[in-house]
Design a protein around this motif. Structure first.
Motif, PDB file in Angstrom:
ATOM      1  N   ALA A 195     -12.603  42.872  21.759  1.00  8.64           N
ATOM      2  CA  ALA A 195     -11.731  44.034  21.630  1.00  8.64           C
ATOM      3  C   ALA A 195     -12.174  44.902  20.455  1.00  8.64           C
ATOM      4  O   ALA A 195     -12.830  44.431  19.520  1.00  8.64           O
ATOM      5  CB  ALA A 195     -10.288  43.585  21.434  1.00  8.64           C
ATOM      6  N   ALA A 196     -11.806  46.182  20.495  1.00 11.06           N
ATOM      7  CA  ALA A 196     -12.214  47.114  19.447  1.00 11.06           C
ATOM      8  C   ALA A 196     -11.677  46.709  18.078  1.00 11.06           C
ATOM      9  O   ALA A 196     -12.272  47.036  17.048  1.00 11.06           O
ATOM     10  CB  ALA A 196     -11.747  48.523  19.797  1.00 11.06           C
ATOM     11  N   ASP A 197     -10.531  46.012  18.060  1.00  9.12           N
ATOM     12  CA  ASP A 197      -9.945  45.584  16.787  1.00  9.12           C
ATOM     13  C   ASP A 197     -10.159  44.098  16.521  1.00  9.12           C
ATOM     14  O   ASP A 197      -9.455  43.495  15.715  1.00  9.12           O
ATOM     15  CB  ASP A 197      -8.441  45.898  16.772  1.00  9.12           C
ATOM     16  CG  ASP A 197      -7.683  45.223  17.923  1.00  9.12           C
ATOM     17  OD1 ASP A 197      -8.362  44.638  18.807  1.00  9.12           O
ATOM     18  OD2 ASP A 197      -6.438  45.281  17.928  1.00  9.12           O
ATOM     19  N   HIS A 198     -11.151  43.505  17.190  1.00 10.78           N
ATOM     20  CA  HIS A 198     -11.404  42.075  16.979  1.00 10.78           C
ATOM     21  C   HIS A 198     -11.871  41.832  15.543  1.00 10.78           C
ATOM     22  O   HIS A 198     -12.687  42.597  15.003  1.00 10.78           O
ATOM     23  CB  HIS A 198     -12.471  41.577  17.961  1.00 10.78           C
ATOM     24  CG  HIS A 198     -12.556  40.086  18.048  1.00 10.78           C
ATOM     25  ND1 HIS A 198     -13.203  39.320  17.105  1.00 10.78           N
ATOM     26  CD2 HIS A 198     -12.061  39.209  18.962  1.00 10.78           C
ATOM     27  CE1 HIS A 198     -13.117  38.051  17.432  1.00 10.78           C
ATOM     28  NE2 HIS A 198     -12.428  37.952  18.554  1.00 10.78           N
ATOM     29  N   PRO A 199     -11.386  40.768  14.890  1.00 11.18           N
ATOM     30  CA  PRO A 199     -11.765  40.509  13.489  1.00 11.18           C
ATOM     31  C   PRO A 199     -13.269  40.367  13.259  1.00 11.18           C
ATOM     32  O   PRO A 199     -13.762  40.655  12.165  1.00 11.18           O
ATOM     33  CB  PRO A 199     -11.044  39.188  13.176  1.00 11.18           C
ATOM     34  CG  PRO A 199      -9.896  39.152  14.129  1.00 11.18           C
ATOM     35  CD  PRO A 199     -10.374  39.820  15.377  1.00 11.18           C
ATOM     36  N   ALA A 200     -14.013  39.923  14.270  1.00 10.64           N
ATOM     37  CA  ALA A 200     -15.454  39.742  14.095  1.00 10.64           C
ATOM     38  C   ALA A 200     -16.172  41.052  13.811  1.00 10.64           C
ATOM     39  O   ALA A 200     -17.281  41.057  13.276  1.00 10.64           O
ATOM     40  CB  ALA A 200     -16.051  39.082  15.333  1.00 10.64           C
ATOM     41  N   ARG A 201     -15.535  42.172  14.182  1.00 11.23           N
ATOM     42  CA  ARG A 201     -16.158  43.469  13.922  1.00 11.23           C
ATOM     43  C   ARG A 201     -15.991  43.900  12.463  1.00 11.23           C
ATOM     44  O   ARG A 201     -16.651  44.826  12.004  1.00 11.23           O
ATOM     45  CB  ARG A 201     -15.528  44.541  14.821  1.00 11.23           C
ATOM     46  CG  ARG A 201     -15.788  44.361  16.313  1.00 11.23           C
ATOM     47  CD  ARG A 201     -15.093  45.485  17.074  1.00 11.23           C
ATOM     48  NE  ARG A 201     -15.197  45.364  18.520  1.00 11.23           N
ATOM     49  CZ  ARG A 201     -16.135  45.938  19.252  1.00 11.23           C
ATOM     50  NH1 ARG A 201     -17.051  46.658  18.651  1.00 11.23           N
ATOM     51  NH2 ARG A 201     -16.148  45.803  20.554  1.00 11.23           N
TER      52      ARG A 201
END
Length: 345
Positions: free
Chosen positions: A142-148
């Motif tokens: 997802a665009a707000d995934h923590p991995a980003r």
């Protein structure tokens, strides 16, 4: 006439050469001994007219000084040559050059690759500097995934308004899987070894870079049972035929259902010890069935094809096989540490 002999003798002495003590002693005797040529000229000084004695005396002293300095200089040169020759014994056998040894991560990496090659997997590779599409978007992040976030990923270039323009150091080798799926159609059976990067503090248990080997198999009628059988074979080949595995439910954005796999502790044979925290099990990898959204994002029909994926940390497996307690040892290039693996080739 005497002046001419003095000048001629000066010219001879200026050109004198000696390579050893014997030759040097012969020159000293020839020119400076009691019967030497310089001494002979001094003996003739008594026959020089009184008005010329001053000039001849100066010339003779200059000649003797020149001869003495030349002999001394040749003596120093001979001693220096002998000292150098003593340090370099050309008859001594040459010292054997030290031969290096393979890195433990390389040994384990190749062992894992050979196991999966026997199952029909082929090698795939991709760049370490990647874009968002292959690292995150096509893998159902997802665009707000923590991995980003910057806390996990090293960003080389980023755009807050358009995450697809982000350029990063890949945080997993799953980016290679997405590249293969985007560029080819099933059947796909690959393993993707490589170095990955995550923005973590460097400690004995973690590092900002490490190595993974991820696997992907996509075809018709691929099931979770196929995944379990492959991983059981892998564990037995790597740790021994008595090894057992267990799968625990987990979550990964790109697989559904997802699981983490443990193997029976190789130290206590599953009975429980300090290494396995008295559980009898040690976690070694994550796995699962490829999420249909990932197949769709990569242009593969999820109604016709299914697949599984798994990821193995090479450092983790190396720690289990060789009991290396500090991850930093793998990147310090300490020859003493590397020599411990000479017999593991």
């Amino acid at each position: 006439m005497l002046l001419e002999r003095i000048e001629a003798l000066k010219a001879q002495i200026a050109e004198l050469q000696a390579n050893n003590e014997e030759a040097l002693e012969a020159l000293r005797i020839k020119y400076l001994s009691k019967k030497g040529e310089v001494t002979a000229l001094f003996n003739e000084f008594r026959n020089v007219p009184a008005e010329q004695k001053r000039e001849f005396g100066q010339r003779l002293n200059e000649l003797k000084t020149l001869a003495t300095e030349k002999i001394n200089a040749l003596r120093d040169s001979c001693k220096a040559g002998e000292s150098k020759a003593a340090k370099i014994d050309i008859t001594r056998p040459a010292a054997a050059e030290e031969i290096g040894t393979r890195h433990p991560l390389t040994l384990v990496r190749k062992e894992i690759i050979r196991i999966f090659e026997r199952l029909g997997f082929t090698l795939a590779d991709g760049p370490e500097v990647e874009d968002d599409l292959h690292v995150f978007t096509s893998l159902n992040f997802a665009a707000d995934h923590p991995a980003r976030d910057m806390q996990d990923t090293f960003f080389i270039a980023s755009d807050e308004n358009d995450v697809t323009r982000n350029i990063v150091l890949r945080s997993h080798t799953s980016s290679v899987q997405s590249r293969v799926m985007l560029s080819s159609q099933p059947p796909i059976r690959i393993i993707c070894p490589g170095r990955v990067y995550r923005n973590e503090a460097i400690t004995a248990r973690a590092h900002c870079f490490f190595h993974q080997i991820e696997g992907l198999y996509i075809d018709k009628n691929v099931s979770f049972a196929d995944l379990k059988q492959v991983l059981l074979y892998f564990a037995k080949e790597l740790f021994g035929p008595e090894t057992k595995i267990r799968l625990r439910p987990s979550y990964f954005p790109f697989t559904e259902p997802s699981a983490e796999m443990d193997v029976s502790c190789m130290l206590c044979s599953g009975k429980g010890c300090s290494f396995c925290k008295n559980t009898g099990w040690v976690e070694i990898l994550g796995c699962g069935m490829v999420d249909p959204n990932v197949l769709d994002a990569c242009g593969i029909d999820n109604k016709e094809y299914t697949g599984y994926a798994f990821g193995v940390g090479v450092e983790r497996i190396t720690n289990l096989k060789y009991m290396v307690k500090d991850l930093r040892m793998f990147s310090e290039n300490d020859v003493r540490f590397l020599r411990e693996f000479e017999t593991a080739h």
